[in-house]
Design an enzyme around this catalytic site. Structure first.
Site, short mmCIF file in Angstrom:
data_model
loop_
_atom_site.label_atom_id
_atom_site.label_comp_id
_atom_site.label_asym_id
_atom_site.label_seq_id
_atom_site.Cartn_x
_atom_site.Cartn_y
_atom_site.Cartn_z
N GLY B 30 27.32 75.96 -8.01
CA GLY B 30 27.40 77.42 -8.05
C GLY B 30 26.30 78.27 -7.30
N CYS B 239 59.49 83.48 -16.27
CA CYS B 239 59.89 83.98 -14.76
C CYS B 239 61.34 84.20 -14.47
CB CYS B 239 59.24 82.67 -13.73
SG CYS B 239 59.92 82.79 -11.98
#
Lengths: 354, 276, 189
Positions: B30, B239
């Site tokens: 990070g 969808c």
């Protein structure tokens, strides 16, 4: 059925073909050659070399042609190319004091050792479009090799009136390898600006003259000409001359009120740009001086004095890329914004109703 | 191959520099590692960071997938895929499962990734704090001190004003309990996929010259509050092509009377589902 | 005479980096590296491969493998010799120096922490130390023969300074396993 945007492959190919056709223009008109561009649009070539960070007029001319005359696009092409070249060595610091000068002017001294050399300039032309006038090729008499031309800043320094920049043998930063780091030392700032966008730096320099940065500048000296580049190959151990490049250098003289440690004196703003480009060298010199504010104990208030602001935004390859990336699809992010907005509106409407 | 360029475009010295940065990025999950990003033949903001990372990682036996907005057929994805096919001669694929390296802009594939796959994110603004603290010197200090109060306050102000966190994409995360990190502008819907992912996640920001990473099996938590837990969102539809109610959807306007359709943003996932 | 390093420098460097990326990403996992040829006897194959793949004139290096190794590294990489404190890469084939002497970076620039390449006798998975941390699903086992005495404790002593720290690559023959600074080691399960 509705078909979502497909056919990207064909679209790209068609776009490239169209672009190529526009680049060539009317096929009945002769194509310009790279040599013509290099010889006849030299200042555009120089701008591309500087912003492209690669001192090679031939390649810069090629980039300019390929980019249909768009200097930012051409600089980008050149940068992308230069990156792929192996680094064979680092040159020694160039001695601009030993420049083969074609232009050298000072606004602070009417005459000075080595004299004023006006050289090739638009300065005193009347800006009238020369309709129908062919571009003549008048003979130019070879100038005498200039006598010694000490830098104005050195003249002032000898009198104790110019703050001397502390000499240093430290390795200068290298923006091409390490990128920007803050606090950015002066070598890094000057490198970033040397390849920065001329228009941006011009505006920043201009702003210092308009009260944003407390500048009181004089052009101590501008000099343009050819400078030798030397390297020390490790196997030889001594310096050899590998050729000359043309550079533009500006030394701005600024007043400085002095402080507890230093007497009132002049301080320097410095700009060096590859190629013939004194406008940019002057702008860099103004901004350089503005960015020395912290070191000289001056308040940092204006945009030009803020090194992070200037350096992060002066690179036109970076800025044009990021500004223009906004035309890439953002369907996904926009979709999440849409859903978020609907959710916020539903909440807002529910609260208003209750 | 006679492209006139080195394998994968970058010279070997540049690759070594990027590789060293990548290894340190894995070692400090990070944390943004500054690196000497080069100009690439594609513009800044169009994936130069991701391209440099991919070029430094890729080998001749890799299979590369490139997606933009989840899709393999968007123009920028095609352009980057062509670039690598040209300068590295590698095999490319549209299949998430077959790919060994996936370079992405703004999405994490719906199909779960596995060990040894490398997901390369294109990152526009690597600094998660930049809207709150634009000065890099200052934000660097804040990371050194793990001082992330600014971000907490900002999120909390959103909640106070709007009743919920207002970030819908690029929602900041905490990596392995230490570093605040930008997940790049992926929809918040994708954030949970980063957590404990078996794949190697690498992030490249070319213009800003930063590289960072999330190693496999690493905790990635989206910043939130106990009383306002993080909530990934998607359009509440199925969808229109594969009927998925799990995937992230793109909204298409079909006419000028408010007609719209929703289809998967991940074209490979959608195509797989339509086939089966 | 100084013999060639990698047979195909570009491709072998890539393969070597990729193997190390896997090792660093999945701490405790053992991977094999492509071996260079012609290195002096004091320089183990995996270390030689890593140096060729990662080092150059920008990576100050400290090593204890002797003058022949120094000459070979200088010829192939140009990496400048450096003190233990200043080195970005530290190669240890004999006595382990105090880990506290190595550069650990700063809180702002933890990436400046050194990479230590440490020669050990043998590596095997599935037994030995218990590793935990990023890159490891639950726990990984790594058996290290010939680790220096007190190594685990010396390394653990650096954990509190995270994000500063050093990252370690254990090298045995042509095989390596990595211990990034985030990995926690228990000597037995």
């Amino acid at each position: 059925m509705y078909v979502s945007v497909k056919g990207g492959e064909q679209a790209i190919d068609a776009a490239h073909t169209w672009q190529a056709a526009l680049r060539r223009g009317d096929a009945a008109v002769p194509e310009v050659s790279i040599t013509q561009l290099r010889e006849q649009l030299g200042l555009a070539v120089d701008r591309v070399m500087a912003e492209g960070a690669c001192a090679d007029p031939e390649l810069a001319a090629q980039a300019l042609k390929q980019a249909r005359g768009d200097t930012t696009e051409a600089a980008f092409l050149l940068r992308a190319y230069r990156n792929t070249l192996p680094r064979l060595g680092a040159s020694l610091p160039m001695d601009t004091g030993a420049m083969r000068v074609e232009r050298r002017i000072s606004a602070t001294y009417k005459d000075l050792p080595g004299g004023q050399v006006l050289g090739p300039t638009f300065d005193y032309t009347h800006r009238l479009l020369e309709f129908a006038a062919p571009i003549a090729a008048p003979p130019v008499e070879a100038t005498e090799p200039a006598a010694a031309m000490p830098r104005v800043s050195d003249v002032l320094a000898r009198e104790g009136l110019m703050a001397r920049d502390a000499p240093s043998d430290a390795e200068p930063a290298d923006i091409t390898r390490d990128g920007l780091r803050f606090p950015a030392d002066r070598s890094l700032r000057l490198q970033a600006m040397a390849r920065g966008d001329e228009g941006f730096l011009l505006a920043m320099g201009y702003s210092t003259q308009r009260g944003y940065g407390n500048a009181h500048p004089f052009v101590g000296e501008i000099r343009i000409g050819a400078v030798s580049v030397e390297i020390v190959p490790p196997e030889l151990g001594f310096a050899i001359d590998i050729g000359e490049i043309t550079v533009s250098e500006c030394q701005m003289v600024n007043q400085f009120a002095g402080n507890a440690e230093a007497p009132p004196q002049f301080t320097r703003g410095y700009g060096l740009v590859v190629g013939r480009n004194e406008r940019k060298a002057m702008a860099v010199a103004l901004v350089d001086r503005a960015q020395r504010a912290p070191e000289l104990g001056e308040d940092v208030k204006a945009p030009a004095q803020d090194a992070e602001f200037v350096l992060y935004h002066c690179d036109n390859v970076e800025s044009t890329g990021f500004v223009e990336h906004l035309k890439l699809p953002h369907y996904v992010d926009f979709q999440s914004e849409l859903e978020k907005l609907r959710s916020l509106r539903a909440r807002w409407e529910a609260e208003r109703a209750s | 191959m006679t492209t006139g360029y080195n394998f994968a475009y970058l010279d070997e010295a540049t690759k070594r520099m990027i590789r060293r940065a990548l290894l340190k990025a894995i070692a400090v999950p990070g944390h943004q590692v500054p690196f000497g990003a080069r100009e690439m033949p594609l513009p800044y903001g169009w994936g130069t960071g991701g391209i440099q990372v991919t070029a430094s990682v890729i080998g001749s036996d890799d299979r590369l997938k490139v997606i933009d907005q989840g899709a393999d057929d968007t123009t920028n994805a095609i352009s980057i895929r062509r670039f690598f096919a040209r300068v590295a001669g590698v095999e490319t694929t549209e299949s998430t499962t077959e790919a060994t390296i996936i370079q992405t802009r703004h999405r994490i594939p719906e199909t779960p990734l596995r060990e040894d796959q490398v997901l390369v994110y294109q990152v526009p603004m690597p600094e998660p704090l930049f809207k709150l603290e634009p000065r890099v010197r200052e934000s660097t200090k804040l990371h050194a001190l793990a001082e992330y109060g600014l971000m907490q306050v900002k999120l909390y102000e959103d909640i106070a004003k709007q009743g919920e966190v207002a970030t819908s994409y690029n929602h900041p995360v905490i990596v392995d309990g230490r570093y605040l990190m930008s997940p790049s502008p992926i929809p918040a819907f994708d954030n949970p996929k980063m957590d404990m992912n078996p794949a190697i996640q690498l992030f490249g920001a070319g213009r800003e010259k930063r590289i960072y990473a999330v190693p496999p099996y690493t905790r990635v938590e989206s910043l939130d509050f106990e009383d306002h837990p993080f909530r990934p969102i998607r359009a509440p539809h199925a969808c229109a092509l594969c009927r998925s109610t799990e995937s992230y959807l793109d909204e298409l306007i079909t006419d000028d009377r408010g007609g719209r359709r929703f289809i998967c943003s991940d074209t490979d996932y959608c195509a797989q589902r339509q086939r089966t | 005479m100084i013999a060639p390093g990698f047979a195909d420098p570009g491709m072998d460097s890539q393969a070597c980096f990729r193997a190390l990326l896997t090792a660093m990403s999945y701490p405790g996992r053992i991977v094999a590296l492509p071996s260079p040829t012609g290195m002096p006897s004091g320089l183990p194959p995996a270390m030689a491969a890593l140096v060729l793949a990662l080092c150059d004139e920008q990576t100050p290096l400290w090593q204890d493998a002797g003058d022949d190794a120094a000459a070979w590294i200088a010829f192939h990489t140009g990496a400048p010799a450096a003190s233990l404190e200043a080195a970005r890469f530290v190669m240890v084939t004999a006595a382990l120096p105090s880990l506290g002497a190595l550069c650990a970076g700063t809180d702002e620039e933890p990436q400046d922490g050194a990479t230590l390449l440490l020669q050990v006798a043998a590596l095997s998975e599935g037994a030995g130390w218990v590793l935990q941390g990023p890159g490891i699903k639950d726990a990984a086992r790594l058996r290290v023969d010939g680790a220096p005495d007190g190594f685990v404790a010396a390394r653990a002593a650096l954990a509190p300074i995270f994000p500063r720290g050093i990252d370690i690559v254990l090298c045995a023959g042509d095989r390596i396993a990595a211990l990034p600074r985030t990995t926690r080691i228990a000597e037995s399960g």
